[in-house]
Design an enzyme around this catalytic site. Structure first.
Site, short mmCIF file in Angstrom:
data_model
loop_
_atom_site.label_atom_id
_atom_site.label_comp_id
_atom_site.label_asym_id
_atom_site.label_seq_id
_atom_site.Cartn_x
_atom_site.Cartn_y
_atom_site.Cartn_z
N TYR A 1 9.58 -12.21 -21.34
CA TYR A 1 10.75 -10.96 -20.79
C TYR A 1 11.52 -11.46 -19.66
O TYR A 1 10.85 -12.39 -18.81
CB TYR A 1 10.13 -9.75 -20.61
CG TYR A 1 10.87 -8.58 -20.04
CD1 TYR A 1 11.89 -7.95 -20.69
CD2 TYR A 1 10.73 -8.48 -18.61
CE1 TYR A 1 12.53 -7.04 -20.05
CE2 TYR A 1 11.51 -7.62 -17.81
CZ TYR A 1 12.58 -6.88 -18.69
OH TYR A 1 13.06 -5.89 -18.20
N HIS B 1 0.99 -1.15 0.03
CA HIS B 1 -0.23 -0.12 -0.10
C HIS B 1 0.88 1.17 0.12
O HIS B 1 1.77 1.36 0.71
CB HIS B 1 -0.95 0.00 1.11
CG HIS B 1 -1.62 1.24 1.24
ND1 HIS B 1 -2.31 1.92 0.30
CD2 HIS B 1 -1.82 2.10 2.31
CE1 HIS B 1 -2.86 2.96 0.65
NE2 HIS B 1 -2.60 3.03 2.07
N HIS C 1 0.71 5.87 -1.01
CA HIS C 1 -0.11 7.03 -1.45
C HIS C 1 0.86 7.74 -2.46
O HIS C 1 0.94 8.83 -2.30
CB HIS C 1 -0.14 7.73 -0.23
CG HIS C 1 -1.21 7.44 1.00
ND1 HIS C 1 -1.10 7.50 2.33
CD2 HIS C 1 -2.05 6.20 0.94
CE1 HIS C 1 -1.89 6.64 3.07
NE2 HIS C 1 -2.30 5.87 2.19
N ASP D 1 2.46 -4.04 -20.57
CA ASP D 1 3.22 -5.17 -19.99
C ASP D 1 2.74 -5.59 -18.53
O ASP D 1 2.69 -6.62 -18.25
CB ASP D 1 4.72 -4.50 -20.05
CG ASP D 1 5.51 -4.37 -21.23
OD1 ASP D 1 4.77 -4.84 -22.29
OD2 ASP D 1 6.41 -3.66 -21.49
N HIS E 1 -8.08 7.57 -1.83
CA HIS E 1 -7.05 6.91 -0.81
C HIS E 1 -5.84 6.63 -1.37
O HIS E 1 -4.83 7.36 -0.89
CB HIS E 1 -7.78 5.60 -0.28
CG HIS E 1 -7.13 5.06 0.79
ND1 HIS E 1 -7.48 3.79 1.11
CD2 HIS E 1 -5.94 5.39 1.46
CE1 HIS E 1 -6.55 3.51 2.20
NE2 HIS E 1 -5.50 4.43 2.39
#
Length: 235
Positions: free
Chosen positions: A222, A103, A105, A128, A168
């Site tokens: 890749y 997580h 921001h 991709d 958020h």
């Protein structure tokens, strides 16, 4: 090695890995102060390892990572876990293939989240990594599993490992915590570049067939391959 010793060793290794990966969030300027977190599933056990709540990144150590069960309850650790623990526990419960959750921001991606606008797939990097637009999830209150429900609702069946939770920030998933961190880094880079592109004019879309082909190649060709495997053409 006994089963108890085995899980103890696994948790110790994950504490080290999760602690180290937080340095990547600051390295790529995806977080400020004590915001953001990395977590990891403990393979074969209904447990996760996550960052403690409100602890400075400079003060993070393997020992102060917190072990919780998949209901978000602390199993081992002297600190309170991240406020995102219940949400991430929900993701692990509902998406068995997920081994890591991140997580952030990060500025540009969160700006798109504030607008409740998906980041359009107008770059090969976006095709991709995300297989299409980076989607927006619903607004949800912090502190219980509501965010986790929004993450699962948005990403289940999606090729994207990232979701912009409305108003958020960014949540990313991966088969490993490192893969989830990589997706968070790529999400911010794509969000920033597309934002700049839109200041110059209308970005040119990529056709769906090309998006599909780019995503397939990146996911399966890749990078380095195991010895003896067909490596195909590399970027």
């Amino acid at each position: 090695m006994t089963a108890v010793a085995d899980v103890t060793a696994t948790i110790a290794a994950l504490r080290q890995e999760v602690c180290s990966l937080h340095a990547e969030l600051t390295r790529y300027q995806l977080v400020v102060w004590t915001a953001g977190n990395v977590s990891a599933r403990v393979p074969g056990h209904d447990l996760l390892v996550i960052k403690p709540s409100g602890v400075s990144y400079d003060d993070l150590t393997p020992e102060n990572m917190v072990v919780c069960d998949l209901d978000g309850r602390v199993v081992e650790g002297e600190h309170a876990p991240s406020s995102d623990t219940e949400a991430q526990a929900y993701v692990y419960r509902e998406m068995p293939g997920v081994g890591g959750v991140v997580h952030t921001h990060s500025t540009y991606a969160t700006a798109w989240a504030a607008r409740a606008e998906p980041v359009p797939c107008v770059l090969t990097m976006c095709a991709d990594e995300f297989g299409g637009d980076i989607p927006v999830g619903p607004f949800a209150i912090i502190g219980d599993d509501s965010i986790g429900r929004g993450i699962v609702e948005t990403l289940r069946g999606s090729r994207s490992p990232a979701v912009l939770m409305r108003n958020h920030g960014v949540f990313t998933i991966g088969p490993t915590p490192r893969a989830a961190v990589s997706a968070a880094v790529m999400c911010e880079d794509v969000a920033r570049t597309v934002h700049i592109s839109r200041q110059l004019g209308a970005p040119v879309p990529i056709g769906q067939d090309d998006i599909d082909a780019l995503h397939e190649r990146y996911q399966h060709v890749y990078g380095q391959r195991p010895p003896g495997a067909d490596q195909g053409r590399q970027r």
